[in-house]
Each structure stands twice: as structure tokens, then as C-alpha cells.
Motif scaffolding. Structure first.
Motif, short mmCIF file in Angstrom:
data_model
loop_
_atom_site.label_atom_id
_atom_site.label_comp_id
_atom_site.label_asym_id
_atom_site.label_seq_id
_atom_site.Cartn_x
_atom_site.Cartn_y
_atom_site.Cartn_z
N MET A 114 0.83 -1.20 0.00
CA MET A 114 0.00 0.00 0.00
C MET A 114 0.86 1.25 0.00
N LYS A 115 2.02 1.17 0.70
CA LYS A 115 2.91 2.33 0.69
C LYS A 115 3.34 2.65 -0.73
N LYS A 116 3.61 1.61 -1.51
CA LYS A 116 3.98 1.84 -2.91
C LYS A 116 2.83 2.51 -3.65
N PHE A 117 1.61 2.02 -3.37
CA PHE A 117 0.47 2.58 -4.08
C PHE A 117 0.28 4.06 -3.78
N LEU A 118 0.44 4.45 -2.51
CA LEU A 118 0.31 5.85 -2.15
C LEU A 118 1.37 6.69 -2.85
N ASN A 119 2.57 6.11 -3.01
CA ASN A 119 3.62 6.82 -3.74
C ASN A 119 3.22 7.01 -5.20
N ILE A 120 2.60 5.99 -5.77
CA ILE A 120 2.16 6.09 -7.16
C ILE A 120 1.13 7.19 -7.30
N LEU A 124 -14.38 3.26 -8.18
CA LEU A 124 -13.66 4.28 -7.43
C LEU A 124 -14.22 4.41 -6.01
N ASN A 125 -15.54 4.28 -5.86
CA ASN A 125 -16.12 4.30 -4.52
C ASN A 125 -15.66 3.09 -3.71
N LEU A 126 -15.56 1.93 -4.34
CA LEU A 126 -15.03 0.75 -3.64
C LEU A 126 -13.57 0.95 -3.27
N PHE A 127 -12.82 1.59 -4.17
CA PHE A 127 -11.41 1.90 -3.89
C PHE A 127 -11.31 2.84 -2.69
N PHE A 128 -12.15 3.90 -2.66
CA PHE A 128 -12.15 4.81 -1.51
C PHE A 128 -12.51 4.06 -0.23
N PHE A 129 -13.47 3.15 -0.32
CA PHE A 129 -13.85 2.37 0.86
C PHE A 129 -12.63 1.62 1.42
N PHE A 163 -8.16 1.20 5.30
CA PHE A 163 -6.70 1.10 5.49
C PHE A 163 -6.21 2.27 6.34
N PHE A 164 -6.68 3.48 6.05
CA PHE A 164 -6.32 4.65 6.86
C PHE A 164 -6.75 4.45 8.31
N ALA A 165 -7.97 3.93 8.50
CA ALA A 165 -8.50 3.77 9.86
C ALA A 165 -7.61 2.86 10.68
N PHE A 166 -7.21 1.72 10.11
CA PHE A 166 -6.39 0.78 10.87
C PHE A 166 -4.97 1.29 11.09
N SER A 167 -4.52 2.22 10.24
CA SER A 167 -3.24 2.87 10.53
C SER A 167 -3.36 3.77 11.75
N PHE A 168 -4.50 4.45 11.89
CA PHE A 168 -4.74 5.27 13.07
C PHE A 168 -4.95 4.40 14.32
N PHE A 169 -5.45 3.18 14.13
CA PHE A 169 -5.61 2.27 15.27
C PHE A 169 -4.27 1.72 15.75
N GLY A 170 -3.22 1.94 14.95
CA GLY A 170 -1.88 1.57 15.40
C GLY A 170 -1.38 0.23 14.90
N TYR A 171 -2.06 -0.38 13.92
CA TYR A 171 -1.61 -1.68 13.43
C TYR A 171 -0.44 -1.56 12.45
N LEU A 194 -13.73 7.65 12.90
CA LEU A 194 -14.42 8.54 11.96
C LEU A 194 -14.09 8.17 10.52
N GLU A 195 -12.82 7.80 10.24
CA GLU A 195 -12.43 7.35 8.90
C GLU A 195 -13.22 6.09 8.53
N LEU A 196 -13.40 5.19 9.49
CA LEU A 196 -14.12 3.95 9.24
C LEU A 196 -15.58 4.23 8.90
N ALA A 197 -16.19 5.18 9.63
CA ALA A 197 -17.58 5.54 9.34
C ALA A 197 -17.71 6.14 7.95
N LEU A 198 -16.77 7.00 7.56
CA LEU A 198 -16.80 7.61 6.24
C LEU A 198 -16.58 6.56 5.15
N ALA A 199 -15.77 5.53 5.45
CA ALA A 199 -15.51 4.47 4.48
C ALA A 199 -16.82 3.81 4.04
N PHE A 200 -17.72 3.59 5.00
CA PHE A 200 -18.96 2.90 4.65
C PHE A 200 -19.91 3.79 3.85
#
Length: 665
Positions: A1-7, A278-283, A288-296, A404-410
Motif C-alpha cells: 500500500m505504501k507503494k500505491f500511495l507513492n504512485i 472508485l467508490n469501492l477503492f475509496f472504501f 486502510f487509513f482507519a487501521f493505521s490510526f488504530f496503530g496496526y 471517523l475514517e471507518l464511518a466515512l468508508a462505509f
């Protein structure tokens, strides 16, 4: 995923480069060599400008995009003899993609041998897709035409068939009194208000980012650096203020590539925002963002980027050095700001108006909030003593953001379900998931469970308890809304519409109003009933359309007018349901661009553009059955204004009918 964000980062800057750079860094030539008896060698040579490079066909998977050739009608008119050969290449390790890449510098030569199967073949067409890169990568297409008989190359132009021409012509309405539409094409005050709200959301996001462990500890360090390094207090204040200005500038510039899309197609931003995949991609990204904030795990940009920027700031000095310091902050704080910026992008995609303008307003607000403390604390250094100490509370802030990121994902998953007409993610299911998310948030804040990076708190702070209580109250509010004990007007536009429910509904139209989803059938009914038409350009994923339906259309008098006085035709411009094969066609705009109309939403989006020169939703027009425009168009507004607009349209309709009756005598 880090590679993808770089892309993604490279891609955004690539768009900006394409917009600004009119010249092509690769100049192509071609040569056809006859090797006898129907055999030829196709030679394609690219001269590459200094500093640029083009990737090989065989560069490592997982890195930059390789060059790809398409030999049109190969296997039918001619056959390929062997593969496409390349000239000498170079290799280098990419820190971004973590693979060894193969590329050309200065010159790229490709050779392909072919053998004719059709002796009367006049020309061969070859298509090349490639990336040319410097600091950024630009995707390019090149088409080569090889003449086999020495005659002038004939490039076939796309033409429209008779069916497409007929269906395209049928989309155009012969509107009467059309000039009335220009009087109020949109609510400019509403648009300005919307931009202020988005700026405020960006500002709030920036303030929250300041409280994260990636940014907060840097405030006193950076301010102290400027005040102690400078020879005078004035110089320190100027440097810190300049640092803050560059932070604002950097985040604002990140939004500029999105403005390029506007010049491509008036419907393209709507298409992107409502695209199922694209909506599925954002989901997935938001989860992924949410679990990074959760510390995983932690999201970081390559450390080499920060090191290079930091080194440049020390080497250059002055205003340019301060600019590189601001870039360094943006890079090192990405693990905390990245998900917040992602949320900002998602929120602006859901808001009314131009997505690119919204994003610029949001980014500007974010940058201002992030930069403000550096200027203020430089101006009043004594305030640094009042800052709270870094600690576990910053981790709590990150976890709350994760929920909050998780709620927005749905919300994005719900959009995909609505646009795709899957019928899976109904209103009750969406609300149930949100209840679960905010219940877990409340339990976390009350200390019932912890995440991997959390230390066990000695005691819960008052702020944490209050936030937990607020999350609990919100859960009760959602539950009462699910049970239909109360409405959820505070959340208008976020849950699926009321009629998209597990319970059986008499109508799939807003508020149960009888509506049509095809213009001609609705118009025919209006002729039979002798009623005016309310043309409603809407969308399944349109937040402001839901707000209008739930806040304005639900007003008793407005509802009565819509239900009794009008024939409602709701056209969903984001409906991805495929058109029947016999109804699909290609439409040519005045610019010459040809667009395939294969889905219901594409048909109605084009219908709106060519007849009303508009591409936003909600968008309302009143017509008589014989297409006389009864009033100016209107968009997002309040119930009183909308009611007056409807009544004026009814009055104009009756006056129009009287005039026709008099003229027929």
C-alpha cells in the motif's frame, strides 16, 4: 500500500506537469525496411530530452509502467515474426517502488519484424503506450502508420452511424422561453456558503492534525529554532511567518492537478465521484487509513524524500531554505495528515459544486490551520509555556480519527451499492454498521478495550469521558432513527434515502411521490394530465439531493405541490445501469469529441448538459408538456424559496395556457 500511495502522489504531480508542459520530451520518428518477399521491419525511434527517461517493455513488475505495443490487425493482415526488440537500456534501483527498473536515456529504438498475410495490405498501424519521466512521470500515447505502397497515409476518422445520429438528435429538446434559465442558473450565495463550509472543514481537519503525535511535538521545536537562530526577534517572526505561508502554499498546490479534469469533460468529475469501482477503492483506502490510526501499521513516505528536503534547506538557506523545511514537515507528518487529507478529499467529492474548487478550499483551510501556530507562537513565544505536554492523549486523538475514517468508508461503500443498484446495503444495514462503529468508539473512550499501541491509562480524563458520552448519545440517535422513532435530518445525505429500505415500499421515489425516471414517459403523462413538469436532475450518490428531499420536499406545503400539482421526472445522472443494447449510441459534442452513451446515467447527464448547459445536481427545471420553460432553474435552497419558486411556476403555467387558448380562437 505504501507503494500505491507513492504512485498516487506521482500521478497527481504528473497531471500538473502535463497541464503546464506543452512540449513533448520525446520526439518520435519511424522507418519501414523491406527485407524481401513480403517481410518488413518496423523501426520506431524516440529521441529523449536530457534528464528524461522512458521505461523498457521489460522493466520490473511493481515499478513504473512499461512500454506497451499494440499491433492493429496483427494475426489477420500480417503476423509478427518474433518479439519487439529494443536498443540498449540502463538499470537503476527505485527507492519508491523498491525494484530495479529498466529504462532508456537519450534514445529508445524498437524493432519489430512482420510478414504479410494480405498481399494487398496498404498500411500497418502500431500503437505505443509509454511513460516518460523526470521528477514526475507522464503517461503518453503514440500512433505510428507505416505505408507499404509508398502512398500517403490515410488515417480513418471515427464517424457516427445513423442510429447514433438519430438517438443523439432525440436528446435535444426544442425548448421555448429558454432564456429564462439564464436568469438564475445557480445559487451563487449558496455556492459561496458551501465553499466557506468546506474551508471550515479543512480548517478543522488542520486543527485536529495539530493534535497528532506527528505534528504537535514539532511546534515548539520549530518555533524555538526560528527565534533562537535569528539575530533579532523581528527576523524570527518573519521567518516563522514565511514558514507558515509555505505550509499553506504546499497544501493548496496539491489540489491544483484536479482542476485539469474540468477542461476535459463537464461530466467527468461527476463520473469519477460516482464511479462504482472508485467508490469501492475509496472504501478500501479509508479502511486502510482507519487501521493505521488504530496503530496496526504506520503510513510513511520514503525517508529519503525527507532527508533530501532537509539537506536542501540547510544547503540553500534563506526563503528557499525555509520552503524546503515546510516540505520536510509535510513529508514527515504524512502518517498523521495523510488519512485526514484523504477524508477531506472524500468529503469534497460528496459535497455540492465543483470537486476541484471544493478541494482547493478545503486544502487552503487545512494549510491555514496547520500553519497558524507557527506564526502565532513566534509572535508570542511566552504562549509556548501554555501548551500541554505530549502524551497518550495524542494517541487517543488518532484512534478517534480512525473510527471517523471507518464511518466515512462505509459511506463510499453505500454509494457503490446505490449507483450499482445492487440492493444489498440498504438504509437499516448502513445505520446498523454506524451504530456498531460509534458504540465501539464509546467503549474505547470509556477504557473497555485498548489498541496495540495504547498504554493503559491511570485514569480517564474528563475530555475523554465527555467524548465517550457524546458517542453514546449519537448511537442512541442512530438507533431511534433506524426504528423510525425520529428522523435523521442532521445526517441528511449520508445514509441511503428513506425509500431504499428493507421494508416493502409502494414507490421507489423520494417520500413516496409518484415519479418517472424516463423523460419521454413522464412528458407523455404530463400531457395526459395537463400538468407542468418538474424536471429533477439528481443522483444516487448526491448528498445535497438527499438533503433537498429530506429537508425541503418534506415540508408539508412543498410536498403537497409536488404530489398534486406537478409531474415529477427524476433523472439519475450517476445511474450505472446499462442501457439496452438497442438504445446505446455515441454522441459527438460541438468540440468534435465523441462519447459512448452506454449507461442510463450517461444518457441523462449528457441530456442535462446539452439542453440546460449544466452538470451539477440537484438541478431543477419547470416545463410545460410542450417544453415551454416556466421559471428560472434552481438548485440547493431552503423550503420557503423553493415553495415560492414552485408557486410562481404554477402561476406561469396557467398564464401560458390562457395565452395559448386565446391565440387558438
Amino acid at each position: 500500500m505504501k507503494k500505491f500511495l507513492n504512485i498516487i502522489t506521482i500521478f497527481l504531480f504528473s497531471i500538473a506537469s502535463v497541464a503546464q508542459d506543452g512540449e513533448d520530451p520525446v520526439q518520435w520518428t519511424q522507418e519501414l525496411i523491406s527485407t524481401g518477399e513480403g517481410d518488413y521491419e518496423l523501426v520506431m525511434k524516440g529521441t529523449i530530452e536530457e534528464g528524461w527517461h522512458v521505461y523498457s517493455q521489460f522493466t520490473a513488475e511493481g515499478g513504473s509502467l512499461p512500454s506497451e505495443f499494440t499491433y492493429v490487425n496483427a494475426g489477420k493482415d500480417y503476423e509478427l515474426v518474433g518479439g519487439t526488440l529494443e536498443s540498449e537500456t540502463q538499470k537503476a534501483y527505485s527507492e519508491i517502488f523498491e525494484v530495479e527498473e529498466t529504462f532508456f536515456k537519450k534514445e529508445a529504438v524498437f524493432r519489430q519484424k512482420v510478414r504479410l498475410l494480405d498481399p494487398d495490405l496498404k498500411q500497418i498501424q502500431v500503437e505505443l503506450f509509454y511513460q516518460v519521466c523526470k521528477e514526475v512521470c507522464i503517461p503518453k500515447d503514440e500512433v505510428f502508420y507505416f505505408s507499404l505502397d509508398g502512398q500517403e497515409i490515410i488515417v480513418e476518422q471515427e464517424t457516427l452511424d445513423a442510429g447514433s445520429l438519430a438517438r443523439a438528435e432525440a436528446l435535444k429538446l426544442n425548448l421555448k422561453n429558454k432564456e429564462v434559465l439564464r436568469e438564475v442558473s445557480s445559487d451563487s450565495e449558496g455556492n459561496e456558503s458551501s465553499l466557506l463550509v468546506i474551508f471550515g472543514l479543512g480548517f478543522l481537519g488542520g486543527l485536529i492534525a495539530l493534535l497528532t503525535p506527528c505534528v504537535f511535538p514539532m511546534i515548539p521545536l520549530t518555533v524555538s529554532f526560528f527565534t533562537k537562530k535569528s539575530r533579532s526577534r523581528t527576523k524570527g517572526i518573519v521567518d516563522a511567518s514565511l514558514y507558515g505561508f509555505f505550509i499553506i502554499l504546499i497544501y493548496f498546490l496539491l489540489s491544483l492537478p484536479f482542476h485539469v479534469f474540468d477542461s476535459v469533460d463537464s461530466q467527468i468529475l461527476n463520473t469519477i465521484a460516482t464511479n462504482i469501482w472508485l467508490n469501492l477503492f475509496f472504501f478500501l483506502i479509508f479502511v486502510f487509513f482507519a487501521f493505521s490510526f488504530f496503530g496496526y501499521y504506520e503510513l510513511t513516505l520514503p525517508s529519503s524524500w525527507a532527508n533530501k528536503m532537509d539537506s536542501a534547506s540547510n544547503r540553500v538557506g534563506g526563503a528557499l531554505g525555509i520552503f524546503f523545511m515546510a516540505v520536510t514537515l509535510a513529508i514527515v507528518s504524512f502518517s498523521c495528515t495523510g488519512p485526514i487529507l484523504g477524508g477531506l478529499l472524500g468529503s469534497t467529492a460528496l459535497a455540492e459544486g465543483d470537486v476541484a474548487v471544493n478541494l482547493s478550499a478545503g486544502m487552503l483551510g487545512f494549510g491555514v490551520a496547520l500553519a497558524l501556530p507557527f506564526a502565532l507562537f513566534a509572535l508570542f513565544p511566552a504562549w509556548l509555556q501554555t501548551l500541554p505536554k505530549s502524551g497518550g492523549w495524542m494517541t487517543t486523538v488518532k484512534v478517534v480519527l480512525g473510527f471517523l475514517e471507518l464511518a466515512l468508508a462505509f459511506k463510499f461503500l453505500s454509494n457503490a451499492d446505490l449507483v450499482g443498484n445492487w440492493g444489498i446495503f440498504k438504509r437499516e444495514i448502513f445505520l446498523g454498521i454506524w451504530i456498531l462503529i460509534f458504540l465501539l468508539l464509546a467503549l474505547y473512550l470509556f477504557g473497555v478495550f485498548r489498541f496495540p499501541h495504547d498504554a493503559k491509562p491511570s485514569k480517564l480524563s474528563g475530555t475523554r469521558k465527555a467524548t465517550g458520552l457524546l458517542a453514546s448519545v449519537f448511537c442512541v440517535y442512530l438507533l431511534l432513527g433506524t426504528l423510525e422513532v425520529t428522523n435523521l435530518k442532521l445526517l441528511s445525505g449520508f445514509p441511503p434515502p428513506d425509500f431504499y429500505t428493507l421494508a416493502e415500499q409502494e414507490s421507489d421515489c423520494p417520500l413516496g411521490i409518484n415519479c418517472f425516471k424516463d423523460f419521454e414517459s413522464g412528458r407523455l403523462y404530463a400531457q395526459q394530465e395537463n400538468k407542468p413538469i418538474l424536471l429533477d436532475f439528481t443522483g444516487w450518490a448526491c448528498v445535497n439531493c438527499r438533503k433537498m428531499e429530506e429537508h425541503v420536499w418534506s415540508d408539508p406545503e412543498v410536498f403537497r405541490l409536488l404530489n398534486e400539482e406537478f409531474v415529477l421526472i427524476s433523472l439519475y445522472v450517476d445511474d450505472r445501469k446499462p442501457l439496452p443494447e438497442e438504445e446505446r449510441f455515441r454522441y459527438q459534442f460541438d468540440s468534435g469529441r465523441i462519447k459512448a452513451i452506454d449507461a442510463v446515467g450517461e444518457k441523462w447527464g449528457t441530456f442535462q448538459t446539452i439542453n440546460f448547459n449544466a452538470a451539477s445536481q440537484p438541478y431543477y427545471v419547470m416545463l410545460s408538456p410542450d417544453l415551454y420553460v416556466l421559471n428560472s432553474s434552481i438548485q440547493n435552497t431552503d423550503s420557503d424559496t423553493y415553495e415560492s419558486w414552485l408557486k410562481e411556476g404554477i402561476s406561469n403555467f396557467r398564464a401560458y395556457q390562457r395565452n395559448i387558448a386565446v391565440s387558438d380562437r
